[in-house]
Design an enzyme around this catalytic site. Structure first.
Site, PDB file in Angstrom:
ATOM      1  N   LYS A 130      37.794  32.391  38.998  1.00  0.00           N
ATOM      2  CA  LYS A 130      38.890  31.863  39.827  1.00  0.00           C
ATOM      3  C   LYS A 130      39.590  30.764  39.053  1.00  0.00           C
ATOM      4  CE  LYS A 130      40.441  32.544  44.036  1.00  0.00           C
ATOM      5  NZ  LYS A 130      40.313  33.708  44.930  1.00  0.00           N
ATOM      6  N   ASP A 170      46.535  34.019  44.741  1.00  0.00           N
ATOM      7  CA  ASP A 170      45.777  33.415  45.839  1.00  0.00           C
ATOM      8  C   ASP A 170      46.818  32.524  46.528  1.00  0.00           C
ATOM      9  OD1 ASP A 170      42.710  33.149  46.723  1.00  0.00           O
ATOM     10  OD2 ASP A 170      43.587  31.164  46.938  1.00  0.00           O
TER      11      ASP A 170
HETATM   12  N1  GLU Z   1      42.535  35.784  45.619  1.00  0.00           N
HETATM   13  C1  GLU Z   1      42.032  37.010  46.175  1.00  0.00           C
HETATM   14  C2  GLU Z   1      40.602  36.824  46.623  1.00  0.00           C
HETATM   15  O1  GLU Z   1      40.273  35.774  47.096  1.00  0.00           O
HETATM   16  C3  GLU Z   1      42.264  38.205  45.280  1.00  0.00           C
HETATM   17  C4  GLU Z   1      41.693  38.138  43.909  1.00  0.00           C
HETATM   18  C5  GLU Z   1      42.096  39.299  43.015  1.00  0.00           C
HETATM   19  O2  GLU Z   1      42.786  40.213  43.456  1.00  0.00           O
HETATM   20  O3  GLU Z   1      41.657  39.272  41.861  1.00  0.00           O
HETATM   21  O4  GLU Z   1      39.775  37.692  46.588  1.00  0.00           O
END
Ligand code: GLU
Length: 449
Positions: A130, A170
């Site tokens: 992340k 996100d």
């Molecule tokens: N931010 C999204 C999550 O919390 C998607 C992450 C992604 O698609 O890599 O899962």
């Protein structure tokens, strides 16, 4: 305040807390997983011997960098960028980028930690990571957003790659930002490496259904939770917090499945619309015009706006927190239960506090934790990577069927695991244990990593 942790994981938690001082959200996310894992260590003593939990709690790599940029008036700003590459036992690091002033290492680590287990639950070959920045995109022009994204990527690109680390969106990062980020990555590397980012636009490597996937997937998960209880979404009164990407497509799918969504929100207030939220109006306001949800009430007859209102006080049968972490506390959870709520599906990451979760579980309502319920977004990112790898693009219907199958499978496996480990109906335990075992087994197979 917290019930004590089981003895075999207490020392691990104390160590995580001590070496990650001040990172409250990360401690919260780790503690919740550890609460579920005691019986796993009994069944798999090799996980304890090989210190797999301790290893999983320590990110493989943490990158923190300066992001300098200039606003439209020429003033210089300096933000802090992050990428926490948490675990790559199952595949390249995968997870979104969050641009929000609240972002600091503790937030990125909680999100990255959750992502590891969520991604494992999807059954797709993706590790967890992340990132983001403490940048506030609110009120910034397109040109400012572009300059920020270009500066951010100028530093981050050296750590990325379709087989290495694959970011997505996100909070604060949507299609526009992914476009600017991808454009800069392409310039810097001189490679059209579609699979290095997901959430791309349709027409330049994006996947149909990715935009809808987190919300749609969360609704599929709730549909499955109700199904095992002999119930369905038809005719249910629902509330959805937030009005961003997750909330919008949660509302849309709830309505498609015959539920009535009477309220949504943003960080300033709540909109109540007893006729049912007009999702096209929300899309126009939020996705196109980037306005506040307060404007909804001025444009739609019969709708009310409650500035600073508490969404969770609105009686409903199904609640879908889809805004941000810790938005439902113990008191909110008690209010929801007292008002007749029978199911909660977390579209956001960790939106319910530990006390709130306890209230829901003790009340015996269907509670779908984010790791399981909101995994549809990242699962569809993995489908986007598949399409990029094969230079193919699938139809909306085909992709949505795949998403539905993945969510149905996550429901089934978390349900079965909860039963196997003595907590029937407890999807928190089911999700934590299922995700953990998949990652732990891969880590053991790969040697001391
Ligand atoms: N931010 C999204 C999550 O919390 C998607 C992450 C992604 O698609 O890599 O899962």
């Amino acid at each position: 305040m917290h019930p004590p942790l089981p003895e075999n994981v207490e020392a691990i938690f104390q160590q995580v807390r001590a070496r990650n001082a001040g990172e409250d959200e990360f401690h919260q996310a780790v503690r919740e997983v550890l609460e579920s894992l005691a019986p796993v260590l009994v069944k798999y003593p090799e996980f304890a011997e090989q210190k797999v939990i301790e290893r999983i709690c320590e990110p493989e790599r943490q990158i923190i960098f300066r992001v300098p940029w200039q606003d439209d008036r020429g003033e210089v700003h300096i933000n802090r960028g992050f990428r926490v590459e948490f675990n790559s036992a199952l595949g390249p690091y995968k997870g979104g980028l969050r641009f929000h002033p609240s972002v600091y290492l503790g937030i990125v680590k909680f999100l990255g930690f959750e992502q590891v287990f969520k991604n494992a639950l999807t059954g797709m070959p993706i590790g967890g990571g992340k990132g983001g920045a403490d940048f506030d995109p609110k009120g910034r022009s397109d040109a400012e957003i572009m300059r920020f994204c270009q500066s951010f990527m100028t530093e981050l690109h050296r750590h990325l790659g379709e087989h290495t680390d694959v970011p997505a969106g996100d909070i604060g990062v949507g299609g526009r930002e992914i476009g600017y980020l991808f454009g800069q990555y392409k310039r810097l590397t001189n490679r059209y490496e579609s699979g290095v980012l997901t959430g791309k636009g349709i027409g330049w490597g994006g996947s149909l259904v990715r935009r809808e996937a987190t919300g749609y997937g969360a609704v599929f998960f709730v549909r499955e939770m109700l199904k095992v209880r002999g119930d369905s979404l038809g005719g249910k009164t629902c509330i959805v917090s937030g009005s961003g990407n997750v909330a919008i497509y949660t509302i849309e799918k709830l309505q498609e499945l015959g539920a009535k969504v009477i309220a949504c929100s943003d960080s300033h207030g709540v909109v109540v619309d007893e006729q049912g939220i007009d999702v096209d109006l929300v899309k126009q306001l939020k996705e196109v015009e980037r306005r506040r949800i307060a404007d909804y009430a001025t444009l739609r007859r019969g709708a009310r706006y409650l500035p600073g209102g508490n969404l969770w006080e609105i009686p409903c049968q199904v609640a879908m927190p889809s805004a941000t972490q810790n938005e439902i506390n113990g008191r909110d959870a008690r209010t929801l239960v007292a008002n007749g709520c029978i199911a909660v599906g977390e579209g956001a990451n960790m939106p319910t506090t530990p006390e709130g979760i306890r209230v829901f579980l003790e009340a015996g309502i269907a509670f779908g934790p984010g790791k399981a319920a909101n995994a549809g977004g990242v699962a569809t990112s993995a489908l986007e990577m598949q399409q990029n790898a094969s230079r193919d693009s699938w139809t909306f219907e085909f992709t949505e069927r795949k998403l539905d199958a993945i969510m149905t499978d996550i429901h089934a496996s978390t349900w079965a695991t909860a039963e196997e480990f003595g907590s029937p109906g407890n999807y928190v335990v089911g999700a934590n244990i299922t995700g953990f075992i998949r990652v732990a087994k891969a880590m053991l197979a790969l040697g001391l990593i």
